[in-house]
Write an enzyme that holds these catalytic residues in place. Structure first.
Site, PDB file in Angstrom:
ATOM      1  N   GLU A  70     -27.879  -9.699 -23.690  1.00 37.52           N
ATOM      2  CA  GLU A  70     -26.879  -8.833 -24.332  1.00 37.52           C
ATOM      3  C   GLU A  70     -26.360  -7.745 -23.411  1.00 37.52           C
ATOM      4  O   GLU A  70     -25.174  -7.422 -23.424  1.00 37.52           O
ATOM      5  CB  GLU A  70     -27.465  -8.222 -25.612  1.00 37.52           C
ATOM      6  CG  GLU A  70     -27.520  -9.174 -26.802  1.00 37.52           C
ATOM      7  CD  GLU A  70     -28.635 -10.198 -26.715  1.00 37.52           C
ATOM      8  OE1 GLU A  70     -29.535 -10.028 -25.856  1.00 37.52           O
ATOM      9  OE2 GLU A  70     -28.629 -11.161 -27.496  1.00 37.52           O
ATOM     10  N   HIS A 115     -32.481  -9.333 -38.159  1.00 42.69           N
ATOM     11  CA  HIS A 115     -31.247 -10.013 -38.549  1.00 42.69           C
ATOM     12  C   HIS A 115     -30.570  -9.302 -39.725  1.00 42.69           C
ATOM     13  O   HIS A 115     -29.728  -9.896 -40.387  1.00 42.69           O
ATOM     14  CB  HIS A 115     -31.532 -11.465 -38.947  1.00 42.69           C
ATOM     15  CG  HIS A 115     -31.920 -12.345 -37.801  1.00 42.69           C
ATOM     16  ND1 HIS A 115     -33.091 -12.180 -37.111  1.00 42.69           N
ATOM     17  CD2 HIS A 115     -31.284 -13.389 -37.227  1.00 42.69           C
ATOM     18  CE1 HIS A 115     -33.167 -13.108 -36.155  1.00 42.69           C
ATOM     19  NE2 HIS A 115     -32.086 -13.846 -36.205  1.00 42.69           N
TER      20      HIS A 115
END
Lengths: 389, 324
Positions: free
Chosen positions: B61, B130
């Site tokens: 990321e 999540h």
């Protein structure tokens, strides 16, 4: 830590840099278990050849490099003095690393782009960035200030390693544009431990980005030696990512020039990234805030002093009769001139208007910033007339 | 464009339009190419625009955002996808230390038109990392714009506006609403940073954004049966905040309740409550109240219903407001 002598003749020629997917070597280990360095100029000023990195130079080019080295050192010394005099809040000296920076900086073409750390004053010099621009952030009048696109020299980056990703992304853009420009990402041995540097290696390799990773291994990350960062020579990191790594004598401006020029051409020709480890030494403190006598031995520093990048080129110029006293005197005069310009320039550097705080936070209007700017201006104006109380 | 579209499809169409309109626009992210993204937001785009424009990245990321910064410096307009909210933290330094500040550091000489799309918040029964709501971190950072749509029309047009912006934009997508359908109009009817009155009312103002707008609209419908007419403001933009619309609403109703999924402590609600109190003090019948998550890690999905504000918790807060 031990320091490899570069005064010995090389035991054997360094191997060819691989032209296909590399085994990761640009140089083998020598008998002492340490990898050989690419060197074109011995510490005594003797010119030596390297089979893989030929370099032909005119006397004028050699004199220009010498002038660069001297002026960059002078600028750095002046900034250190200005910090001691309270004119700068901090300074990150490049003392000892002039050859790595000037050699790599002069290897770049005008269309190439450099992404520096906060110590690349010599590279900035080669990119023709006004030295006074570099002092703004250390004086505290801005966080960078220059237009990176004017000289293709990005802003100094303080979080170590971050800029290697910016450089890689920029290089990916070059590939998309289909031009033959290339990018250099500067970082240090300490930054090699950062995840961002590994991610940059991955992206550059996967996308075959035309970027040269130029690691100045100056042996120390503030007080931590390179042995705290890596168990293998840094240039060999490249092999795990699938591109060549080369270790160069970072105090040899000619070797740095030749290897970086080769690496940039390699990258711009569509062959992907290269890692260069410039093996050098930070002669001063990390910044003016630390004290290297607390963490390293004077003997070590003295050993490196014998490999000084300027004295070896001077010795070469004298040995070969390529420069006379008049030339050295003219360089000295230019050095004085630069010193004066930097001193006077810093002292007359105006503080910015406080409303600078609100300028350029966003490219487009942002209501919160607009409100706070107005509040500040009104608050500041409320003091008017009270100044003479 | 006309017709009912899901938020997911509306976002896909927005990306398609942006890729068509500007050859400098690029998409980058993990699994966004052949797979079309784990939520299929980029479905079919690599097939139509090629892997030079729709780029499957390594799983890194910080690398995604860091290289997007470099591409922006080269003149590109990258739109990056972070696969899930909880995975953005490895890129946090690149976002807050680099992306947010570079325009100011360069005194405006460079622009960073990077859009970071993040499916965020909970309610889908997911595993750890999540379901996070991290909007306050980004809204707290000067230099970033933070927006979040609550319906398909806004999802489409706000994303196109975000991509067109010369500033970095954190674009938060309410993942539990991805499949909610709505009419997507032919034009953006509001600027990117304007709030929208989602339901008119006179008795109290519910302030929400992203996934909580629907909860608040449902609460308002239920409250009407009790004779309370609640106004619902969809904030849409978290940085900057459209305080003009909020203040006008709160002055009319005299009561405000901020609803979000993120933990209440130091969340968006704290900022909204403080400013509304400063600006509407004499119009308020009760303190500005907040409904949100607890000061705890996002819980395992079997108990997330207890963590997430629902219709009853919102109505309970409305009761408390009226009890003052």
């Amino acid at each position: 830590m031990t320091v490899k002598s570069t005064t010995r003749a090389r035991k054997k020629a360094a191997p060819a840099v691989p032209d296909t997917l590399p085994t990761g070597s640009g140089a083998p280990l020598d008998e002492g278990g340490r990898p050989d360095l690419v060197q074109l100029l011995t510490p005594e000023g003797e010119r030596v050849e390297h089979p893989d990195y030929p370099l032909s130079t005119t006397p004028e080019e050699l004199r220009d490099l010498y002038r660069d080295l001297v002026l960059v050192r002078r600028f750095d010394a002046e900034a250190t003095s200005l910090q001691r005099q309270g004119e700068l809040g901090l300074w990150a000296s490049l003392l000892g690393q002039e050859a790595a920076q000037v050699g790599s900086g002069r290897a770049m073409r005008p269309g190439d782009y450099a992404f520096p750390t906060y110590r690349e004053h010599g590279v900035a010099w080669c990119r023709d960035v006004d030295p006074l621009n570099l002092l703004g952030m250390f004086r505290g009048v801005n966080h960078g200030g220059w237009d990176p696109n004017e000289k293709n020299f990005h802003l100094y980056t303080i979080v170590i390693g971050s800029q290697t990703l910016h450089a890689t992304g920029y290089a990916m853009g070059i590939t998309k544009d289909g031009t033959d420009d290339a990018v250099i990402a500067y970082f240090g041995d300490g930054a090699s431990s950062q995840g961002d540097v590994s991610e940059a290696f991955t992206f550059a390799s996967v996308y075959n980005a035309p970027v040269v990773f130029f690691c100045q291994n100056n042996q120390w990350a503030i007080s931590e030696p390179t042995t705290n960062q890596t168990k293998i020579p840094l240039y060999r990191r490249a092999s795990g990512f699938g591109f060549p790594g080369v270790r160069v004598d970072g105090n040899d401006v000619l070797a740095c020039l030749a290897v970086t020029r080769w690496a940039l051409d390699h990258a711009r020709s569509g062959n992907g990234p290269v890692l260069i480890e410039a093996f050098t030494y930070r002669m001063g403190a990390h910044t003016t805030s630390d004290d290297p006598t607390r963490y390293r031995l004077a003997e070590e520093t003295e050993a490196w002093r014998a490999k000084d990048p300027i004295s070896r080129l001077k010795a070469h110029l004298e040995r070969e009769g390529l420069a006379d006293e008049e030339f050295f005197a003219s360089v000295e005069a230019k050095s004085e001139e630069l010193g004066l310009r930097v001193r006077e320039g810093v002292r007359s550097m105006p503080d910015p208007d406080p409303t600078l705080i609100f300028d350029h936070v966003y490219a487009e209007p942002h209501t919160l910033v607009d409100e706070e700017r107005a509040e500040y201006i009104a608050y500041a104006a409320s003091f008017e007339g009270g100044e003479n109380l | 464009m006309a017709g009912q579209l899901s938020i997911a499809k509306a976002l896909n169409e927005a990306l398609r339009k942006s890729l068509e309109e500007d050859p400098k626009t690029l998409l980058m992210g993990e699994d966004i190419g052949k797979l079309g993204g784990v939520f299929r937001i980029t479905d079919g785009l690599q097939k139509d625009f090629g892997d030079n424009r729709v780029i499957d990245t390594p799983l890194a990321e910080s690398g995604i955002v860091g290289t997007a910064i470099g591409l922006a410096l080269r003149g590109y307009r990258p739109v990056v996808e972070i696969q899930f909210d909880g995975f953005v933290y490895p890129a946090f330094d690149q976002i807050v230390s680099q992306l947010a500040k570079m325009h100011a550091r360069a005194l405006g000489h460079v622009k960073l038109p990077v859009t970071i799309r993040i499916p965020y918040a909970g309610g889908i029964g997911a595993v750890e990392h999540h379901s996070e709501s991290h909007e306050a971190y980004f809204a707290h950072t000067a230099g970033l714009r933070v927006v979040t749509p609550s319906n398909a029309h806004d999802a489409h047009w706000m994303l196109r506006q975000a991509i067109a912006s010369d500033d970095p934009v954190i674009f938060l997508e309410p993942k539990r609403r991805y499949w909610d359908k709505a009419e997507v109009g032919d034009t953006a009817d509001l600027p990117l940073h304007d709030a929208r009155i989602a339901r008119h009312g006179t008795d109290a103002t519910l302030i929400a954004y992203g996934p909580m707008v629907k909860v608040c609209l449902d609460a308002a419908a239920a409250a009407e049966e009790d004779g309370r007419r609640l106004e619902v403001v969809d904030l849409r933009s978290l940085s900057p905040v459209d305080f003009a619309t909020l203040e006008a609403s709160v002055r009319r109703t005299g009561r405000a309740i901020v609803v979000h999924e993120a933990p209440v402590f130091l969340g968006m609600g704290a900022e909204l409550a403080a400013r509304l109190t400063e600006r509407c003090f004499y119009h308020l019948e009760a303190p500005v109240l907040r409904v949100g998550g607890y000061h705890a890690p996002y819980p395992p999905s079997r108990v997330e219903e207890a963590f997430l504000p629902d219709l009853d918790r919102v109505l309970d807060a409305v009761d408390r407001s009226f009890a003052f």
